[in-house]
Design a protein around this motif. Structure first.
Motif, PDB file in Angstrom:
ATOM      1  N   GLU A   6       3.333  -9.362  -1.747  1.00 11.24           N
ATOM      2  CA  GLU A   6       2.768  -8.203  -2.536  1.00 11.24           C
ATOM      3  C   GLU A   6       3.307  -7.128  -3.001  1.00 11.24           C
ATOM      4  OE1 GLU A   6       1.100  -7.954   2.309  1.00 11.24           O
ATOM      5  OE2 GLU A   6       3.285  -8.070   1.180  1.00 11.24           O
ATOM      6  N   SER A   7       3.131  -6.469  -4.338  1.00 13.72           N
ATOM      7  CA  SER A   7       2.848  -5.700  -5.771  1.00 13.72           C
ATOM      8  C   SER A   7       2.546  -4.485  -5.210  1.00 13.72           C
ATOM      9  CB  SER A   7       3.599  -6.130  -6.508  1.00 13.72           C
ATOM     10  OG  SER A   7       2.486  -7.152  -6.883  1.00 13.72           O
ATOM     11  N   GLY A   8       2.499  -3.493  -6.201  1.00 16.69           N
ATOM     12  CA  GLY A   8       1.920  -2.286  -6.777  1.00 16.69           C
ATOM     13  C   GLY A   8       1.734  -1.282  -5.619  1.00 16.69           C
ATOM     14  N   GLY A   9       2.791  -1.269  -4.580  1.00 20.26           N
ATOM     15  CA  GLY A   9       2.959   0.187  -3.604  1.00 20.26           C
ATOM     16  C   GLY A   9       3.598   1.085  -4.543  1.00 20.26           C
ATOM     17  N   GLY A  10       3.891   2.474  -4.170  1.00 16.99           N
ATOM     18  CA  GLY A  10       4.780   3.954  -4.249  1.00 16.99           C
ATOM     19  C   GLY A  10       3.760   4.469  -3.797  1.00 16.99           C
ATOM     20  N   LEU A  11       4.285   5.767  -4.874  1.00 19.66           N
ATOM     21  CA  LEU A  11       3.611   7.014  -4.458  1.00 19.66           C
ATOM     22  C   LEU A  11       2.301   7.621  -5.322  1.00 19.66           C
ATOM     23  CD1 LEU A  11       3.942   9.445  -2.558  1.00 19.66           C
ATOM     24  CD2 LEU A  11       5.855  10.172  -5.044  1.00 19.66           C
ATOM     25  N   LEU A  85      -7.595   8.796  -3.899  1.00 21.35           N
ATOM     26  CA  LEU A  85      -6.303   8.401  -2.366  1.00 21.35           C
ATOM     27  C   LEU A  85      -6.245   9.970  -1.653  1.00 21.35           C
ATOM     28  CD1 LEU A  85      -3.844   6.406  -4.565  1.00 21.35           C
ATOM     29  CD2 LEU A  85      -5.374   5.658  -2.038  1.00 21.35           C
ATOM     30  N   LYS A  86      -6.052   9.661  -0.479  1.00 19.79           N
ATOM     31  CA  LYS A  86      -5.856  11.222   0.659  1.00 19.79           C
ATOM     32  C   LYS A  86      -4.378  10.577   1.008  1.00 19.79           C
ATOM     33  CE  LYS A  86     -10.896  10.687   1.189  1.00 19.79           C
ATOM     34  NZ  LYS A  86     -11.938  10.896   2.333  1.00 19.79           N
ATOM     35  N   VAL A 117       2.378   2.378   0.668  1.00 19.60           N
ATOM     36  CA  VAL A 117       1.357   2.880  -0.770  1.00 19.60           C
ATOM     37  C   VAL A 117       2.104   4.697   0.527  1.00 19.60           C
ATOM     38  CG1 VAL A 117      -0.371   3.719  -0.396  1.00 19.60           C
ATOM     39  CG2 VAL A 117      -0.227   1.786  -0.940  1.00 19.60           C
ATOM     40  N   THR A 118       2.112   5.129  -0.308  1.00 21.96           N
ATOM     41  CA  THR A 118       1.994   7.275   0.317  1.00 21.96           C
ATOM     42  C   THR A 118       1.171   8.026  -0.582  1.00 21.96           C
ATOM     43  OG1 THR A 118       5.163   6.962   0.501  1.00 21.96           O
ATOM     44  CG2 THR A 118       3.918   8.964   0.351  1.00 21.96           C
ATOM     45  N   VAL A 119       0.751   8.739  -0.514  1.00 17.56           N
ATOM     46  CA  VAL A 119      -0.519   9.375  -0.905  1.00 17.56           C
ATOM     47  C   VAL A 119       0.175  11.518  -0.656  1.00 17.56           C
ATOM     48  CG1 VAL A 119      -2.352  10.587  -1.200  1.00 17.56           C
ATOM     49  CG2 VAL A 119      -2.277   8.248  -0.915  1.00 17.56           C
ATOM     50  N   SER A 120       0.955  12.221  -1.252  1.00 23.44           N
ATOM     51  CA  SER A 120       1.118  13.265  -1.553  1.00 23.44           C
ATOM     52  C   SER A 120       1.466  14.005  -2.028  1.00 23.44           C
ATOM     53  CB  SER A 120       2.193  12.992  -0.955  1.00 23.44           C
ATOM     54  OG  SER A 120       3.152  14.049  -0.623  1.00 23.44           O
ATOM     55  N   SER A 121       1.613  15.311  -2.474  1.00 21.70           N
ATOM     56  CA  SER A 121       1.678  16.018  -3.443  1.00 21.70           C
ATOM     57  C   SER A 121       2.993  16.616  -3.524  1.00 21.70           C
ATOM     58  CB  SER A 121       0.465  16.895  -3.063  1.00 21.70           C
ATOM     59  OG  SER A 121       0.672  18.074  -2.557  1.00 21.70           O
TER      60      SER A 121
END
Length: 121
Positions: A6-11, A85-86, A117-121
């Motif tokens: 896999e690739s493409g994850g992140g913040l 994204l949430k 995958v991290t979804v954060s402000s």
């Protein structure tokens, strides 16, 4: 030997987008269903989306209308486009694929190592 990478994850920020890729390599004769699962801390692994060889798709209710699964059969690759994204999408995302290594052999389900995958402000 078969590998899924896999690739493409992140913040990403809430409302943002990410695109995950998962490439299968090795001893591959044919690939049947491919899919994405995710696991958040303290929770069980859950289905996100699956796609058949013909392109039929199925999504978890929580991602319908926001995520799109696709595949490139020539490249033995499955993608997950994640939009809007949430924070609750934060998880470790795993791809899988049902692969037949030899003509006439059974399909075996292989899993990738996962990507965060991290979804954060």
């Amino acid at each position: 030997q078969v590998q899924l990478v896999e690739s493409g994850g992140g913040l990403a920020q809430p409302g943002g987008s990410l695109r995950l890729s998962c490439a299968a390599s090795g001893s591959i004769f044919s690939i049947n269903t491919m899919g994405w699962y995710r696991q958040a801390p303290g929770k069980q692994r859950e289905l996100v989306a699956v796609i058949s060889t013909s392109g039929s798709t199925n999504y978890a209710d929580s991602v319908k209308g926001r995520f799109t699964i696709s595949r490139d059969n020539a490249k033995n690759t499955v993608y997950l486009q994640m939009n809007s994204l949430k924070p609750e999408d934060t998880a470790f995302y795993y791809c899988n694929a049902d692969i037949r290594s030899l003509p006439g052999s059974s399909y075996y389900r292989y899993w990738g190592q996962g990507t965060q995958v991290t979804v954060s402000s």
